[in-house]
Enzyme design. Sequence first.
Site, mmCIF file in Angstrom:
data_model
loop_
_atom_site.group_PDB
_atom_site.id
_atom_site.type_symbol
_atom_site.label_atom_id
_atom_site.label_comp_id
_atom_site.label_asym_id
_atom_site.label_seq_id
_atom_site.Cartn_x
_atom_site.Cartn_y
_atom_site.Cartn_z
ATOM 1 N N ASP A 59 34.886 43.955 1.694
ATOM 2 C CA ASP A 59 33.745 44.720 1.172
ATOM 3 C C ASP A 59 34.072 45.561 -0.072
ATOM 4 O OD1 ASP A 59 33.122 43.867 3.715
ATOM 5 O OD2 ASP A 59 32.703 45.851 4.514
ATOM 6 N N GLU A 235 25.667 46.408 9.482
ATOM 7 C CA GLU A 235 26.807 46.929 8.747
ATOM 8 C C GLU A 235 26.390 47.305 7.325
ATOM 9 O OE1 GLU A 235 30.881 45.156 10.473
ATOM 10 O OE2 GLU A 235 29.889 43.802 9.079
#
Length: 576
Positions: A59, A235
Amino acid sequence: MLFSSLTAACLLIPFVQAQSSTSIYVEPSVPTGTPIPGDYSGALRPQVHYSPPKGFMNDPNGMFLDPDGVYHLYYQYNPTDIVAGNQHWGHATSRDLYTWENQPIAIYPGAEGEGIFSGSSVIDVNNTSGFFPNQTNGVVAIYTLNTAEEETQEIAYSKDNGYTFTKYANNPVISINSTQFRDPKVTWHPSTQRWVMVVAYAQEFVIGFYTSPNLKTWTHASNFSRYGLLGLQYECPNLVQIPMLSNISIENPLEQSNIASSDMFILQISINPGAPLGGSIAQYFPGTFNGTHFTPIDQAARIADFGKDNYAGQFFYGIPATSPQVSIAWASNWQYAQVVPTGSLEGWRSAMSLPRYNVLANTTRGDYTLVSLPYDLSPLYSSTSSLANSTSLANTSLLYDYSSTAPSGAITFNMTITSIPLANATGTANFTFMSSVTGESIRGGFYLGGDTPFFLDRGPIRGFDNPFFTDKFSTNNLINTDTQTFRLQVVIDRSILEVFLENGLRSATTIFFPDGMLDTVMISTRDLNPGVQVSAAVYGLKSTWTSLENSNGTVAGNTTMASQRVRRDTLGHISI
């Protein structure tokens, strides 16, 4: 962020207390105060997309634009292996969002079994935190500390524009006794003069909203629960105010005069697993935000990217709300990210997407559609003129070998089809990138008739085989009845392809791993109605890494600034 097994984390030596800076770490194999060098010459290594010097990246984290015009990209990083685990915040900086300089690791775990998971950064201009007396450019990072017992939200502060951080002595700033509570994204809300955090109660399918006057003390304000696609968990939420386009149909929709300020926000939520194509995906909800509560315009799940390799995207902090918001996403999918062949062949895994401009637009079939276009690529063009072009491509083909004219292996092309009849349109527009050595290819195409589908096909690429590596993707793209036009932009960069349809109303990201480098492009149309006009132009893109290589072909990163920071000797002892 989530990866499939926390047991992949590397064992760390015992933690040494009383370290004031997160630039000092406990594991001798991870360098401190100096960037990790990387080899960016591999056949699969993207040349205009960011990828880590080595190891595993996922990420994007903590992205912000600093007062000096420097973009900061942090990212989930395992510097010791090519799978997820041992999570740090890697760091790179850029002035153009394409030419990245690797910096020393920014934030390290502080003890064995800890992971620095995803989060965000802000500039505390007014020193609300008290960390920055007589300073207007102090940076505060807000991240999830992951342990086997709990996920908590912590902060760290930087007095040098985000290059080194000190962890707050009274961490955590939020603890709810949960192992599924992560990925804080913080922004400033001017109307209420408060910081606002969105954070995922992952497996409850809830996004929590918190507010704070000082980044240290947080108050729960509201929840956004069970909207859209659920999958296994929520998320990486993002909340961003975003402007509107006045007219999506014009040739250059991002002209300043065509962008209107707006009180609209989007709440973006990633899910993993559970995407329609399998694995991970991002969805977004347009709506309004009053400082404590987000109200979506409806309950529809809008998908930001119709490919399979665009996840956990984040928007840069520090972009004015009246300007197109800039984002970067992780270009992979948890179903196969830890086994793709770049790890065994070249020692790194995962790249980021192109940086993208983002705005909202109202269309004939949907209100508040997220429009995404690549950040300006023209400074990367290998020449001022196109490598190949045609203004009469109706029912014919353009074939071009770019092996010698685009040594980076990265090119982009634009195609425009005009005078499409509003009824009984026929024909197809197709493109194929091929390897003249192995015969492999990746292709895409648009059908102008019927329900006007567009497809991508990475199936003829042979360098990676995995049951979850879906090879075909499609979407529908209605012909613009105002202009009777179809526009397509495609960017290919060795092992990643991104497409943008109809001025960014649809976009897709897909990765692929050929045995032989792709070096030829064919753009073609056939069976078009009489009077339909087609033009296309191909541009080479310069490598953004070649100029940074030293005499050994290695990209060393920012060693000049690193030499002024804390270092350790081979025994792990701190030296200044």
